[in-house]
Design a protein around this motif. Structure first.
Motif, PDB file in Angstrom:
ATOM      1  N   GLY A  54      -1.083  -2.765   2.153  1.00  0.00           N
ATOM      2  CA  GLY A  54      -2.292  -3.102   2.884  1.00  0.00           C
ATOM      3  C   GLY A  54      -3.556  -2.594   2.205  1.00  0.00           C
ATOM      4  N   ASP A  55      -3.438  -1.501   1.449  1.00  0.00           N
ATOM      5  CA  ASP A  55      -4.567  -0.986   0.680  1.00  0.00           C
ATOM      6  C   ASP A  55      -4.717  -1.710  -0.658  1.00  0.00           C
ATOM      7  OD1 ASP A  55      -5.004   0.892   2.683  1.00  0.00           O
ATOM      8  OD2 ASP A  55      -3.840   2.453   1.666  1.00  0.00           O
ATOM      9  N   ILE A  56      -3.590  -2.066  -1.252  1.00  0.00           N
ATOM     10  CA  ILE A  56      -3.595  -2.674  -2.584  1.00  0.00           C
ATOM     11  C   ILE A  56      -4.090  -4.123  -2.544  1.00  0.00           C
ATOM     12  CG2 ILE A  56      -2.135  -3.411  -4.516  1.00  0.00           C
ATOM     13  CD1 ILE A  56      -0.282  -1.068  -3.827  1.00  0.00           C
ATOM     14  N   ARG A  57      -3.627  -4.880  -1.551  1.00  0.00           N
ATOM     15  CA  ARG A  57      -3.854  -6.334  -1.553  1.00  0.00           C
ATOM     16  C   ARG A  57      -5.331  -6.726  -1.617  1.00  0.00           C
ATOM     17  NH1 ARG A  57      -4.381 -11.171   1.006  1.00  0.00           N
ATOM     18  NH2 ARG A  57      -2.842 -12.770   0.439  1.00  0.00           N
ATOM     19  N   PRO A  58      -6.215  -6.146  -0.811  1.00  0.00           N
ATOM     20  CA  PRO A  58      -7.625  -6.555  -0.914  1.00  0.00           C
ATOM     21  C   PRO A  58      -8.219  -6.296  -2.298  1.00  0.00           C
ATOM     22  CG  PRO A  58      -7.242  -5.318   1.110  1.00  0.00           C
ATOM     23  CD  PRO A  58      -6.004  -5.173   0.282  1.00  0.00           C
ATOM     24  N   LEU A  59      -7.853  -5.178  -2.903  1.00  0.00           N
ATOM     25  CA  LEU A  59      -8.360  -4.867  -4.238  1.00  0.00           C
ATOM     26  C   LEU A  59      -7.780  -5.802  -5.283  1.00  0.00           C
ATOM     27  CD1 LEU A  59      -8.142  -0.975  -3.987  1.00  0.00           C
ATOM     28  CD2 LEU A  59     -10.213  -2.382  -3.892  1.00  0.00           C
ATOM     29  N   LEU A  60      -6.523  -6.197  -5.101  1.00  0.00           N
ATOM     30  CA  LEU A  60      -5.892  -7.129  -6.030  1.00  0.00           C
ATOM     31  C   LEU A  60      -6.538  -8.508  -5.925  1.00  0.00           C
ATOM     32  CD1 LEU A  60      -3.646  -7.211  -8.139  1.00  0.00           C
ATOM     33  CD2 LEU A  60      -2.032  -7.798  -6.318  1.00  0.00           C
ATOM     34  N   MET A  61      -6.809  -8.959  -4.688  1.00  0.00           N
ATOM     35  CA  MET A  61      -7.456 -10.257  -4.511  1.00  0.00           C
ATOM     36  C   MET A  61      -8.872 -10.231  -5.084  1.00  0.00           C
ATOM     37  SD  MET A  61      -5.164 -12.142  -3.320  1.00  0.00           S
ATOM     38  CE  MET A  61      -3.474 -11.671  -2.897  1.00  0.00           C
ATOM     39  N   ARG A  62      -9.550  -9.109  -4.944  1.00  0.00           N
ATOM     40  CA  ARG A  62     -10.889  -9.011  -5.527  1.00  0.00           C
ATOM     41  C   ARG A  62     -10.824  -9.063  -7.053  1.00  0.00           C
ATOM     42  NH1 ARG A  62     -15.469  -4.242  -4.867  1.00  0.00           N
ATOM     43  NH2 ARG A  62     -17.181  -5.476  -5.743  1.00  0.00           N
ATOM     44  N   ALA A  63      -9.748  -8.480  -7.607  1.00  0.00           N
ATOM     45  CA  ALA A  63      -9.565  -8.576  -9.062  1.00  0.00           C
ATOM     46  C   ALA A  63      -9.457 -10.032  -9.487  1.00  0.00           C
ATOM     47  CB  ALA A  63      -8.315  -7.801  -9.481  1.00  0.00           C
ATOM     48  N   THR A 313       5.381   0.740  -1.255  1.00  0.00           N
ATOM     49  CA  THR A 313       6.187   1.335  -2.320  1.00  0.00           C
ATOM     50  C   THR A 313       5.970   2.839  -2.335  1.00  0.00           C
ATOM     51  OG1 THR A 313       5.831  -0.682  -3.641  1.00  0.00           O
ATOM     52  CG2 THR A 313       6.677   1.252  -4.802  1.00  0.00           C
ATOM     53  N   CYS A 314       7.032   3.599  -2.601  1.00  0.00           N
ATOM     54  CA  CYS A 314       6.887   5.039  -2.798  1.00  0.00           C
ATOM     55  C   CYS A 314       7.833   5.481  -3.900  1.00  0.00           C
ATOM     56  CB  CYS A 314       7.129   5.824  -1.509  1.00  0.00           C
ATOM     57  SG  CYS A 314       8.843   5.877  -0.930  1.00  0.00           S
TER      58      CYS A 314
END
Length: 354
Positions: A54-63, A313-314
């Motif tokens: 949930g934290d990664i996805r917005p930053l990935l889409m912005r990339a 993921t952990c």
């Protein structure tokens, strides 16, 4: 001598002696001996870390908006472990993780490299990876191999973003000064689906009696569909007592060896409400949640507790006990695991403690 007995320090030596050694590229071992050979448990820079999708996805889409594929070649956000420093871009001593984005109509050009890689599809439909000429469709939960030295490229014929988790042995290969890549031309795709030819357990394709048949491929299966792995886990669960854990390992179906050379890959099913304790083992492990909700407890070096949602993921350092609990009482949870066990096994270092 006691394991914790103090040894001589570098500052205890005369300055002219230290200078004379360094001028000749010499270093005394005893001041650093405890650091490289600590008592009982290895030194582990790897920390227990949780990456929430949930934290990664917005930053990935912005990339995707900020960087066209032509300027990225591979549009990836690396899941970096602060214990190794973010600059080193590694999740553990031998594992690299990255979330990769491919947008509709994009093509990530063909290349090959010395590190082994796999792709665990996180979301989306319509993308594909061509590996050594074989087109591998990418659906959620599928595992795609891109082993060392094989040409591979990614394309997207769908209409929505596709994301997958990259898992590579890049830190190890880089440490060995053996990491490099070569660019290539777009591959000519050929028919053939190794996953279909090896679908049934216990049965492998063979030449007709008396014939030589085609040469054996080192990697006869490049795509492991999640629909097949999930069904196998459920069938196994029906045949096992309820208290037993259910796990499958991705292997070469013709040899029984690990799917790739350095890292191991597994699929784990937790029954509704089940709690599973994994004993401390020497390799570090990565846990990626495909379906469900899981609470993960990792006891070392500092105890941590993570609530994993789907696509989270952990990582757990080696020699850490891990507890996984299915947080849902009414549905199973499915976890993809990557670990360093094949490497430890080959080196004679694989160890499990109670």
């Amino acid at each position: 001598m006691q394991d914790d007995a103090p040894l001589g320090r570098l500052e205890d030596l005369p300055a002219d002696y230290v200078q004379a050694m360094r001028a000749r590229n010499l270093v005394p071992l005893w001041p650093s001996l405890r650091a490289v050979l600590p008592p009982k448990v290895p030194t582990r820079p790897t920390q227990a870390v949780h990456w929430a999708y949930g934290d990664i996805r917005p930053l990935l889409m912005r990339a995707g908006d900020l960087t066209p594929i032509e300027k990225a070649e591979r549009r990836v956000l690396v899941l970096a472990n602060p214990g190794h420093t973010l600059e080193k871009m590694q999740a553990s001593s031998a594992i690299y993780l990255g979330m990769q984005l491919l947008l509709p109509g994009e093509w990530a050009p063909s290349h090959r490299h010395t590190p082994n890689a796999v792709r665990m599809v996180v979301e989306g439909e319509g993308a594909w990876t061509t590996v050594d000429g074989e087109k591998c469709p990418m659906s959620r939960g599928d595992l795609i191999l891109t082993p060392t030295g094989l040409w591979h490229e990614h394309g997207h014929d769908g209409d929505a973003p596709v994301v997958w988790l990259d898992v590579l042995d890049l830190p190890l290969v880089h440490y060995l000064e053996a990491s490099y890549h070569l660019n290539g031309e777009r591959q000519k795709q050929r028919p053939g689906r190794g996953d279909r030819a090896h679908t049934r357990a216990g049965l492998v394709p063979t030449p007709v009696f008396g014939g030589d048949g085609p040469g054996r491929r080192r990697y006869p299966v490049l795509r492991y569909p999640w629909v097949e792995a999930r069904a196998a886990l459920q069938a196994l669960a029906e045949d096992r007592p309820e208290q037993e854990a259910v796990q499958l390992t991705y292997v070469n179906p013709e040899t029984g060896e690990d799917a790739e050379n350095i890292l191991g890959f597994h699929a784990l099913m937790l029954r509704p409400g089940q709690t599973l304790r994994l004993p401390p083992r020497s390799p570090a492990s990565v846990f990626h949640l495909i379906e469900g909700a899981v609470e993960a407890g990792i006891d070392a070096p500092q105890p941590r507790r993570f609530a994993l949602a789907e696509a989270d993921t952990c990582v757990a350092p080696g020699f850490s006990a891990v507890t996984l609990r299915n947080a849902r009482p009414d549905a199973p949870a499915f976890v993809f695991i990557a670990d360093e066990s094949p490497l430890h096994r080959k080196l004679g270092l694989l160890e499990q403690r109670d």
